[in-house]
Motif scaffolding. Sequence first.
Motif: not given
Length: 99
Positions: A32-33, A35-37, A39-40, A43, A84
């Motif tokens: 999860a971390d 994927l969060s990184n 996506v961040g 962005t 994804r």
Amino acid sequence: MNPLMAAKAYAAVQGGALPASPAAAPVQSGFADLLSNVVGDMTQTSKAAETQMTAMVQGQGSLIDVVTAVSSAEASLETVMAVRDQVISAYQEIMRMPI
């Protein structure tokens, strides 16, 4: 695009290199971390591309900077889409497994 190409694209965007073997890979704090990184980062590169485009429209930017920023944002987006797609594919494969 296959998973190896996606991983290489992500490594290229991050400025790093892929580890030689899975055993030599550093331990991640969690999927999860990760994927969060990702996506961040996507962005952030998209915002940088928008900033470069705005500067170009205002006559303060360089066309080369705009093309570079847009290309980087595109690579980040393609990496996120590849990840994804692989996650969805893995989920579908798991759902097809017999119990």
